[in-house]
Design a protein around this motif. Structure first.
Motif, short mmCIF file in Angstrom:
data_model
loop_
_atom_site.label_atom_id
_atom_site.label_comp_id
_atom_site.label_asym_id
_atom_site.label_seq_id
_atom_site.Cartn_x
_atom_site.Cartn_y
_atom_site.Cartn_z
N ARG A 107 0.81 -1.26 -0.06
CA ARG A 107 -0.08 -0.12 0.05
C ARG A 107 0.80 1.44 0.05
N SER A 109 -7.89 7.30 1.61
CA SER A 109 -7.82 7.63 2.99
C SER A 109 -7.95 9.20 3.45
N GLN A 127 -7.78 2.73 -0.30
CA GLN A 127 -7.96 1.56 0.80
C GLN A 127 -9.43 1.03 0.50
N LYS A 130 -13.01 -0.03 1.26
CA LYS A 130 -14.05 0.53 1.99
C LYS A 130 -14.24 -0.28 3.16
N GLU A 131 -14.63 0.12 4.43
CA GLU A 131 -14.48 -0.57 5.65
C GLU A 131 -15.79 -1.73 5.55
N ARG A 188 -13.62 -4.86 4.52
CA ARG A 188 -12.40 -5.26 5.33
C ARG A 188 -12.70 -6.51 6.04
N PRO A 199 -10.95 -4.65 10.52
CA PRO A 199 -11.38 -3.17 10.65
C PRO A 199 -9.88 -2.50 10.56
N SER A 200 -8.86 -2.96 11.20
CA SER A 200 -7.78 -1.99 11.32
C SER A 200 -6.77 -2.33 10.13
N ASN A 201 -7.28 -3.14 9.26
CA ASN A 201 -6.30 -3.34 7.87
C ASN A 201 -7.20 -2.67 6.82
N VAL A 202 -6.69 -1.52 6.26
CA VAL A 202 -7.25 -0.98 5.09
C VAL A 202 -6.88 -1.43 3.93
#
Length: 79
Positions: A10, A30, A37, A39-40, A43, A46-49
């Motif tokens: 990334r 982001s 990234q 989208k949530e 994922r 949640p902490s890994n975009v």
């Protein structure tokens, strides 16, 4: 059948927004670092975009974004 999408590495994202333009359903920029990234909602963590699982109906969109990425950092594979 769902599939995995990764933005790796990334840090190599050049923020040209091609992926967002082609497949805004899955990719976003982001607010923190200006890089692409996942989208949530897609994922796996949640902490890994940079990693997600996407439904089959978005595969063509994601694959086109991957094929169009100028730095070739978007990867699509079976889930």
């Amino acid at each position: 059948m769902p599939f995995k999408v990764k933005i790796d590495p990334r840090d190599s994202c050049i923020s040209d927004m091609v992926c967002v333009s082609i497949c805004g359903e899955v990719f976003e920029m982001s607010d923190e670092d200006g890089k692409s990234q996942i989208k949530e909602e897609f994922r796996t963590d949640p902490s890994n975009v940079a990693e997600g699982v996407v439904p089959d109906d978005l595969k063509d969109c994601v694959q086109e974004a991957a094929d169009s990425c100028p730095v070739n950092i978007i990867h699509v594979e079976p889930a």
